[in-house]
Design a protein around this motif. Structure first.
Motif, PDB file in Angstrom:
ATOM      1  N   MET A   1      46.123  45.994  61.053  1.00 59.03           N
ATOM      2  CA  MET A   1      46.159  45.205  59.824  1.00 59.03           C
ATOM      3  C   MET A   1      44.756  44.718  59.500  1.00 59.03           C
ATOM      4  O   MET A   1      44.122  44.027  60.284  1.00 59.03           O
ATOM      5  CB  MET A   1      47.088  44.008  60.003  1.00 59.03           C
ATOM      6  N   GLY A   2      44.258  45.071  58.308  1.00 59.03           N
ATOM      7  CA  GLY A   2      42.955  44.598  57.891  1.00 59.03           C
ATOM      8  C   GLY A   2      43.041  43.233  57.250  1.00 59.03           C
ATOM      9  O   GLY A   2      44.116  42.749  56.886  1.00 59.03           O
ATOM     10  N   ILE A   3      41.896  42.606  57.073  1.00 56.80           N
ATOM     11  CA  ILE A   3      41.841  41.251  56.539  1.00 56.80           C
ATOM     12  C   ILE A   3      42.337  41.186  55.096  1.00 56.80           C
ATOM     13  O   ILE A   3      42.767  40.125  54.623  1.00 56.80           O
ATOM     14  CB  ILE A   3      40.394  40.707  56.650  1.00 56.80           C
ATOM     15  N   ALA A   4      42.309  42.310  54.382  1.00 58.89           N
ATOM     16  CA  ALA A   4      42.774  42.348  52.996  1.00 58.89           C
ATOM     17  C   ALA A   4      44.035  43.183  52.843  1.00 58.89           C
ATOM     18  O   ALA A   4      44.345  43.667  51.752  1.00 58.89           O
ATOM     19  CB  ALA A   4      41.676  42.889  52.083  1.00 58.89           C
ATOM     20  N   GLU A   5      44.789  43.359  53.919  1.00 59.10           N
ATOM     21  CA  GLU A   5      45.964  44.207  53.919  1.00 59.10           C
ATOM     22  C   GLU A   5      46.938  43.827  52.807  1.00 59.10           C
ATOM     23  O   GLU A   5      47.336  42.667  52.676  1.00 59.10           O
ATOM     24  CB  GLU A   5      46.677  44.116  55.265  1.00 59.10           C
ATOM     25  N   GLY A   6      47.290  44.815  51.972  1.00 60.52           N
ATOM     26  CA  GLY A   6      48.281  44.611  50.941  1.00 60.52           C
ATOM     27  C   GLY A   6      47.775  43.999  49.652  1.00 60.52           C
ATOM     28  O   GLY A   6      48.499  43.956  48.658  1.00 60.52           O
ATOM     29  N   ARG A   7      46.543  43.521  49.633  1.00 62.09           N
ATOM     30  CA  ARG A   7      46.029  42.890  48.419  1.00 62.09           C
ATOM     31  C   ARG A   7      45.631  43.953  47.391  1.00 62.09           C
ATOM     32  O   ARG A   7      45.260  45.077  47.757  1.00 62.09           O
ATOM     33  CB  ARG A   7      44.826  41.986  48.730  1.00 62.09           C
ATOM     34  N   VAL A   8      45.719  43.587  46.133  1.00 64.51           N
ATOM     35  CA  VAL A   8      45.269  44.458  45.048  1.00 64.51           C
ATOM     36  C   VAL A   8      43.963  43.886  44.523  1.00 64.51           C
ATOM     37  O   VAL A   8      43.901  42.735  44.083  1.00 64.51           O
ATOM     38  CB  VAL A   8      46.310  44.550  43.922  1.00 64.51           C
ATOM     39  N   VAL A   9      42.916  44.699  44.597  1.00 63.41           N
ATOM     40  CA  VAL A   9      41.557  44.239  44.322  1.00 63.41           C
ATOM     41  C   VAL A   9      40.946  45.066  43.202  1.00 63.41           C
ATOM     42  O   VAL A   9      40.987  46.299  43.237  1.00 63.41           O
ATOM     43  CB  VAL A   9      40.676  44.348  45.584  1.00 63.41           C
ATOM     44  N   VAL A  10      40.373  44.392  42.226  1.00 62.02           N
ATOM     45  CA  VAL A  10      39.618  45.035  41.160  1.00 62.02           C
ATOM     46  C   VAL A  10      38.137  44.803  41.411  1.00 62.02           C
ATOM     47  O   VAL A  10      37.720  43.659  41.655  1.00 62.02           O
ATOM     48  CB  VAL A  10      40.006  44.467  39.783  1.00 62.02           C
ATOM     49  N   VAL A  11      37.338  45.835  41.366  1.00 65.15           N
ATOM     50  CA  VAL A  11      35.887  45.715  41.499  1.00 65.15           C
ATOM     51  C   VAL A  11      35.252  46.354  40.270  1.00 65.15           C
ATOM     52  O   VAL A  11      35.462  47.544  40.006  1.00 65.15           O
ATOM     53  CB  VAL A  11      35.359  46.403  42.775  1.00 65.15           C
ATOM     54  N   THR A  12      34.469  45.579  39.524  1.00 66.95           N
ATOM     55  CA  THR A  12      33.788  46.133  38.354  1.00 66.95           C
ATOM     56  C   THR A  12      32.417  46.687  38.763  1.00 66.95           C
ATOM     57  O   THR A  12      31.814  46.231  39.723  1.00 66.95           O
ATOM     58  CB  THR A  12      33.615  45.085  37.244  1.00 66.95           C
ATOM     59  N   GLY A  13      31.974  47.690  38.024  1.00 70.93           N
ATOM     60  CA  GLY A  13      30.705  48.326  38.360  1.00 70.93           C
ATOM     61  C   GLY A  13      30.730  48.924  39.748  1.00 70.93           C
ATOM     62  O   GLY A  13      29.752  48.861  40.496  1.00 70.93           O
ATOM     63  N   ALA A  14      31.859  49.547  40.105  1.00 67.66           N
ATOM     64  CA  ALA A  14      32.080  49.979  41.486  1.00 67.66           C
ATOM     65  C   ALA A  14      31.735  51.436  41.732  1.00 67.66           C
ATOM     66  O   ALA A  14      32.046  51.971  42.799  1.00 67.66           O
ATOM     67  CB  ALA A  14      33.539  49.728  41.877  1.00 67.66           C
ATOM     68  N   GLY A  15      31.081  52.083  40.784  1.00 67.02           N
ATOM     69  CA  GLY A  15      30.759  53.487  40.965  1.00 67.02           C
ATOM     70  C   GLY A  15      29.573  53.733  41.873  1.00 67.02           C
ATOM     71  O   GLY A  15      29.448  54.807  42.460  1.00 67.02           O
ATOM     72  N   ARG A  16      28.707  52.749  41.990  1.00 65.72           N
ATOM     73  CA  ARG A  16      27.489  52.917  42.786  1.00 65.72           C
ATOM     74  C   ARG A  16      27.111  51.584  43.431  1.00 65.72           C
ATOM     75  O   ARG A  16      27.658  50.536  43.120  1.00 65.72           O
ATOM     76  CB  ARG A  16      26.324  53.394  41.913  1.00 65.72           C
ATOM     77  N   GLY A  17      26.121  51.634  44.309  1.00 65.55           N
ATOM     78  CA  GLY A  17      25.472  50.434  44.822  1.00 65.55           C
ATOM     79  C   GLY A  17      26.406  49.431  45.465  1.00 65.55           C
ATOM     80  O   GLY A  17      27.300  49.776  46.250  1.00 65.55           O
ATOM     81  N   LEU A  18      26.212  48.150  45.122  1.00 68.93           N
ATOM     82  CA  LEU A  18      27.004  47.080  45.715  1.00 68.93           C
ATOM     83  C   LEU A  18      28.484  47.232  45.393  1.00 68.93           C
ATOM     84  O   LEU A  18      29.335  47.027  46.263  1.00 68.93           O
ATOM     85  CB  LEU A  18      26.497  45.722  45.214  1.00 68.93           C
TER      86      LEU A  18
END
Length: 302
Positions: A1-18
């Motif tokens: 089980m990871g620390i973010a198990e089951g969560r739904v996460v949106v990341v903007t500008g996620a194609g590169r870099g940070l």
């Protein structure tokens, strides 16, 4: 089980870099990820590839779950559809990581109005609108009796904390993100939303020209202090249930260093209980300045 198990996460500008590093780290920690990227160059113009899909494929190849979103999150339509994408695909939204941005650097006297507007639009408005629509969804959930343990991680910069020569537009936008973070944390806590910000330093497309020498990759086997992946563990923690109770805070993250940043606080003060003359006010201010801590230098200042 990871620390973010089951969560739904949106990341903007996620194609590169940070953003890419954050998306991969959340997926490795068990989250389902919406990878947003408009696929543009450093100047904000569209590019020929689809970096968001490449990141999503990488996540799925490693056994994770990810979908893409290519909308412009600095528009109401794009930001609303970003939240809709998460809910439609995964049934919920738990964490929003605002990361998208680009640069148009100029000294202030050479900075065109269009360059000012473009950078402020993408960084500041591009944080505000996803935050607005995500918060509206969490508020509706809370009112329906389903209060979330929601998290927002905004991306500021040392330029927003201290200023940066040649980056007046970027510094202003990043400072604005800090102010918005504090307000959002105060307003949204009642709906189960925690809002924090990071000021990262890492080697990305945005920084590689400005810091070409100091951010050069190390030799084989050495710790790469400027790798974007070094920032992501803190972001994942802030975006998880484990960060319960942490809100309205700003962290610097670089290499193996994490710093809690402390904002404006009252320093030396004096009150005469009556109006000053200009000369008296100047004398009092000079005395207070002599008693105060000197400010940190602006990045790039000599």
């Amino acid at each position: 089980m990871g620390i973010a198990e089951g969560r739904v996460v949106v990341v903007t500008g996620a194609g590169r870099g940070l953003g890419r590093a954050h998306a991969l780290a959340f997926a490795a920690a068990g989250a389902r990820v919406v990878v947003n990227d408009l696929g543009v160059g450093l100047d904000g113009q569209p590019g020929p590839d689809s970096p968001a899909e490449l990141v999503a494929r990488e996540i799925r190849a490693a056994g994770g779950q990810a979908v893409t979103h290519g909308g412009d999150i600095a528009t109401a339509e794009g930001a609303a559809s970003l939240v809709d994408r998460a809910v439609a695909e995964f049934g919920r939204l738990d964490t929003l990581v605002n990361n998208a941005g680009f640069l148009r650097d100029r000294m202030l006297v050479n900075l065109d109005e269009d360059d000012w507007d473009a950078v402020v639009r993408v960084h500041l408005k591009g944080h505000f609108l996803p935050l607005k629509y995500a918060a509206a969804w969490w508020r509706a959930e809370a009112k329906a009796g389903r209060q979330a343990a929601a998290r927002v991680v905004n991306t500021s910069s040392g330029a927003g904390l201290l200023g940066s020569v040649g980056q007046g537009n970027y510094s202003a936008a990043k400072a604005g993100i800090l102010g918005m973070t504090l307000v959002a944390a105060a307003e949204m806590g009642r709906y189960g939303v925690q809002v924090n910000a990071i000021a990262p330093a890492a080697r990305t497309r945005m920084t590689e020209q400005a810091f070409a020498e100091s951010m050069a990759a190390p030799g084989e086997g050495a710790f790469d202090a400027m790798a974007p992946e070094n920032v992501s563990p803190l972001v994942v923690w802030l975006g998880s249930d484990a960060s319960a109770g942490v809100t309205g805070r700003v962290f610097e993250a670089e290499g193996g260093r994490i710093t809690v940043m402390e904002g404006w606080r009252p320093g030396p003060t004096t009150d005469r209980g009556a109006r000053w003359t200009p000369a008296e006010a100047g004398e009092a201010a000079a005395k207070l300045l002599a008693e105060s801590e000197p400010p940190q230098p602006v990045y790039g200042a000599r």
